[in-house]
Design an enzyme around this catalytic site. Structure first.
Site, PDB file in Angstrom:
ATOM      1  N   HIS B  58     -27.393 -58.782  23.397  1.00 13.15           N
ATOM      2  CA  HIS B  58     -27.554 -57.358  23.098  1.00 13.15           C
ATOM      3  C   HIS B  58     -26.991 -56.569  24.275  1.00 13.15           C
ATOM      4  O   HIS B  58     -27.553 -56.597  25.362  1.00 13.15           O
ATOM      5  CB  HIS B  58     -29.022 -57.013  22.859  1.00 13.15           C
ATOM      6  N   ASN B  90     -27.152 -54.267  16.504  1.00 15.34           N
ATOM      7  CA  ASN B  90     -28.228 -53.264  16.408  1.00 15.34           C
ATOM      8  C   ASN B  90     -28.127 -52.194  17.501  1.00 15.34           C
ATOM      9  O   ASN B  90     -29.045 -51.979  18.281  1.00 15.34           O
ATOM     10  CB  ASN B  90     -29.603 -53.932  16.431  1.00 15.34           C
ATOM     11  N   HIS B 230     -31.968 -67.995  16.976  1.00 15.10           N
ATOM     12  CA  HIS B 230     -33.184 -68.295  17.742  1.00 15.10           C
ATOM     13  C   HIS B 230     -34.272 -69.037  16.975  1.00 15.10           C
ATOM     14  O   HIS B 230     -35.369 -68.522  16.780  1.00 15.10           O
ATOM     15  CB  HIS B 230     -33.766 -67.026  18.359  1.00 15.10           C
ATOM     16  N   ASN B 276     -39.246 -61.808  20.349  1.00 11.25           N
ATOM     17  CA  ASN B 276     -39.211 -62.082  18.914  1.00 11.25           C
ATOM     18  C   ASN B 276     -38.019 -62.992  18.600  1.00 11.25           C
ATOM     19  O   ASN B 276     -36.890 -62.598  18.883  1.00 11.25           O
ATOM     20  CB  ASN B 276     -39.084 -60.768  18.142  1.00 11.25           C
ATOM     21  N   ASP B 303     -29.962 -64.503  23.447  1.00 12.36           N
ATOM     22  CA  ASP B 303     -30.725 -63.361  22.920  1.00 12.36           C
ATOM     23  C   ASP B 303     -31.089 -62.396  24.056  1.00 12.36           C
ATOM     24  O   ASP B 303     -32.184 -61.817  24.082  1.00 12.36           O
ATOM     25  CB  ASP B 303     -31.971 -63.811  22.160  1.00 12.36           C
ATOM     26  N   HIS B 307     -34.353 -54.065  28.203  1.00 15.46           N
ATOM     27  CA  HIS B 307     -35.192 -52.917  27.869  1.00 15.46           C
ATOM     28  C   HIS B 307     -35.509 -52.157  29.150  1.00 15.46           C
ATOM     29  O   HIS B 307     -35.657 -52.756  30.208  1.00 15.46           O
ATOM     30  CB  HIS B 307     -36.510 -53.358  27.224  1.00 15.46           C
TER      31      HIS B 307
END
Lengths: 323, 443
Positions: B58, B90, B230, B276, B303, B307
């Protein structure tokens, strides 16, 4: 003991000491001057992110009876509801000089986080966190059972061999969790009763006996039957089909109550749904401890505040002599 | 410096040899002597691996620049030995059009730390309702081959069937985030005795396994390939093993954190451990390691999920899911499966470079460290030990779960298309990297 976050890590000796100090506190209730000087100049903050008038009033009464300065901080209408984080709230309270924070939060682990994240250096008392724990409720329940069972001879005792059935929404209940660990530590024989939908996954590892039918548990003649509040909106999430069916299968109906032994305690942490999980005849019976639980809640919270906040002298006798 | 001589590296952990790099290509391999104008890198004691390829990253840009950008994320990638990352869709706006994927692709080219292969959304806005313009993204300059609604499961079975069929038309693969949404409403951690004790809503293994079981059968029925993101449970391993034995074209990935960490960490209520799918039980960790060793699980993917601090400094339920992982990936893999004797370095190269490149249709990675291959490689010092710290991170966010944990291995050198991005354990600056690429391209 620095904080009270859960009963899971409360040892038998510490639990009995807490109950004994609460006995001391109960004795002061009969005095002409009921206020104790133990927490004079200490500041206790009630930090309530979730509405709970009963628990908040109980903690406020306890802190005031110990002469503490009490600040109550409710999330509704405050900066908390405007998105202020737990961290910022904690640091604000630190700046105000809080010695103890009583925290009620809708998220599990909130009290644990306040105690361990390094945001604030104050005693943290968990007044209910999500579906995790509500340790002072379990302590007041244990206190109530002990007092009913042993009367003036309660001091120093555990609950060895006392059989307690806890009935209802175990899955979502922090009261049930705290009671399981505490009652087990005190030597009680704990039975949980609920439809399988309301039993937590992995419950087979808990130190309890599990029953899916209430009549099966009542046949074992428990010394205390603790009914948990059931939220009727659970039926929308398919935990049970209807309030009527729930009451019929898992409620303490008048018929079930009539079949109990004469000394069986009927307990409820409140607020009750009369006619759903508990019938009025059971709630208002002489076996009901509902009001005693409320009274004892103040003594337990006084004991907790005293032991955590009164400082290094907290091993001393809180009330200056027995009686 | 575009002429490199790497001396004495254990190639894929095997016998030491020298590698010569010229104009972005490995031109010679063996016992070599230095030539004029050549930068000599002493790699004695180091293991040479092909540049690592992450199929699941990400990068947050566009829209999430407070957490990461293409530049900062690819810097983290280079620091972790990666030369290709697949940027998940995303973002805000979602990467569901040719315009967005081309922009992300171009930002990667401009930064020069790693190739950025955008992942296209399967459905418009990740909403799970109608197919995104998969053909346009596949035919764009970004040449998208991996499509995923990651963060969301393509849960509608009919839509998933159509997605498998349509994506196959463009030689792509659907990478499924396997999570039955109704079984995981409000889910916070692995469902079991511990979640019940902690009062955190459970994320049951069956919510992952039910989707994987459905999707391998759909992939078989329509004859398309399927990739499982994942994978996290022992039961999922059993299903994928069964599917592969049946000849279904399924590939599976595991994250480094699922190879090392367990749900026990949730006891702290420290949201750095909230991810997650959630951290699972010890027996799941061991099943995942064994599955990676026997090939049931094809690849390791990070993954990497940056944040901002405030998304983790809060209660568990309020916190965002995810952990950063690019910088620590190889160290965690070394600890979890190399030092436990399950994988050798050649197998690590397969799981973290060759195989993910094949799934993503990335060219130049099919013959690791071979003469004539593009010079994408990394040198790792497996003997290094350190207590992991936030200062080991190179991205914009600090949500690593490994702080204060002792981890082995260190990336000493990373070469991306013949250009040093990490040299002597230090990440090179953006200007130096851009200048070196220009030298390779025009020199």
């Amino acid at each position: 003991m620095r904080h009270l976050l859960s009963t899971r890590d409360l040892e038998r000796a510490s639990a009995i000491r807490l109950l004994d100090v609460a006995e001391d506190m109960a004795q002061t209730a009969d005095r002409a001057v009921r206020t104790l000087p133990a927490l004079r100049d200490k500041t206790v903050v009630n930090l309530f992110f979730e509405d709970s008038t009963r628990t908040r009033l109980s903690f406020e009464a306890a802190a005031k009876r110990l002469s503490a300065n009490v600040i109550t901080f409710s999330a509704k209408g405050s900066s908390v509801s405007k998105g202020e984080s737990l961290k910022d709230t904690a640091q604000t309270l630190l700046a105000m000089g809080a010695d103890a924070i009583v925290v009620r939060h809708h998220d599990s682990g909130a009290a644990h986080r306040l105690a361990n994240a390094g945001w604030i250096d104050a005693a943290i008392i968990n007044a209910g966190d999500g579906t995790h724990e509500h340790p002072t409720q379990a302590l007041l329940d244990a206190f109530t059972i002990r007092q009913r069972r042993f009367g003036a001879d309660a001091r120093g005792r555990g609950l060895d061999g006392v059989r307690v059935a806890i009935v209802g929404d175990i899955l979502h209940s922090r009261v049930a969790r705290s009671n399981v660990w505490l009652l087990h530590a005190l030597g009680a024989d704990v039975h949980l009763v609920a439809p399988r939908t309301l039993l937590p996954h992995g419950i087979d590892t808990w130190p309890v006996a599990v029953h899916e039918h209430l009549d099966e548990a009542l046949a074992l003649a428990p010394d205390a039957v603790m009914m948990l509040r059931i939220q009727s909106e659970r039926m929308r999430d398919a935990f049970f089909p209807s309030a009527r069916e729930y009451g019929r299968e898992w409620g303490l109906t008048a018929e079930r109550f009539a079949a109990l032994g004469p000394d069986t305690m009927v307990m409820h942490p409140g607020p009750m749904n009369r006619g759903l999980e508990i019938s009025s005849v059971a709630a208002d019976s002489s076996g009901s401890t509902v009001l005693a639980q409320v009274t004892n809640g103040v003594f337990i919270r006084m004991a907790v505040l005293y032991l955590l906040v009164a400082g290094s002298g907290s091993d001393a006798d809180p009330i200056g002599g027995q009686g | 410096m575009t002429a490199l001589l790497i001396r004495g590296a254990a190639l894929l952990g095997g016998a030491p040899a020298d590698l010569r790099v010229r104009q972005g290509v490995i031109v010679d391999r063996g016992s070599l002597s230095a030539e004029a104008g050549e930068r000599v890198i002493d790699a004695e004691g180091l293991v040479a691996l092909p540049g690592l390829v992450d199929l699941h990253t990400h990068l947050r840009e566009p829209g999430g620049e407070a957490s990461e950008t293409v530049l900062t994320g690819t810097r983290a990638a280079a620091a972790g030995g990666f030369t290709v990352v697949h940027a998940m869709a995303n973002t805000t706006p979602v990467a569901d059009t040719a315009g967005v994927v081309e922009q992300v692709h171009r930002l990667g080219q401009r930064a020069g730390y790693a190739d950025v292969r955008p992942v296209g959304a399967v459905t418009v806005g990740l909403a799970g309702e109608q197919l995104a313009e998969i053909g346009a993204m596949a035919r764009s300059a970004a040449r998208v081959r991996v499509f995923s609604d990651d963060g969301h499961c393509v849960h509608d079975p009919l839509l998933m069937r159509r997605a498998l069929e349509y994506v196959a038309t463009f030689d792509g693969v659907v990478a499924q985030h396997a999570q039955e949404p109704r079984l995981t409403v409000g889910a916070q951690m692995n469902e079991g005795a511990l979640s019940s004790e902690l009062g955190l809503a459970g994320w049951p293994a069956v919510a992952e396994e039910a989707i994987i079981a459905r999707d391998v059968l759909l992939a078989e029925h329509v004859g398309a390939r399927l990739h499982i993101c994942h994978l996290s449970t022992a039961g999922s391993v059993d299903i994928v093993r069964w599917a592969k034995a049946r000849g279904i074209a399924v590939t599976a990935e595991v994250t480094p954190h699922h190879l090392l960490l367990t749900e026990e960490l949730a006891r702290s209520y420290d949201a750095r451990f909230k991810v997650n799918p959630p951290l699972r039980r010890d027996e799941d960790v061991h099943a995942l390691r064994a599955a990676l060793a026997d090939g049931t699980i094809d690849i390791v993917a990070t993954d990497h999920a940056p944040h901002p601090v405030e998304a983790k400094e809060c209660t568990w339920a309020e916190a965002a899911f995810g952990m950063v992982g690019l910088e620590s990936a190889l160290s965690v893999v070394q600890q979890a499966v190399v030092e436990t004797g399950l994988l050798d370095w050649a197998a690590v190269a397969r799981a973290m470079s060759t195989a993910p490149a094949a799934i993503g249709r990335v060219e130049g990675y099919d013959e690791p460290l071979a003469e004539g291959s593009p010079a994408n490689l990394t040198l790792v010092d497996p003997a290094h030990r350190r207590s992991w710290a936030v200062s080991d991170l190179r991205g914009r966010s600090t949500n690593t779960p490994y702080t204060a944990r002792e981890l082995p291995g260190r990336i000493v050198t990373t070469v991306h298309r013949g250009v040093l991005t990490v040299d002597g354990g230090e990440l090179l600056g953006p200007e130096a990297v851009i200048a070196a690429h220009q030298e390779v391209d025009h020199g």
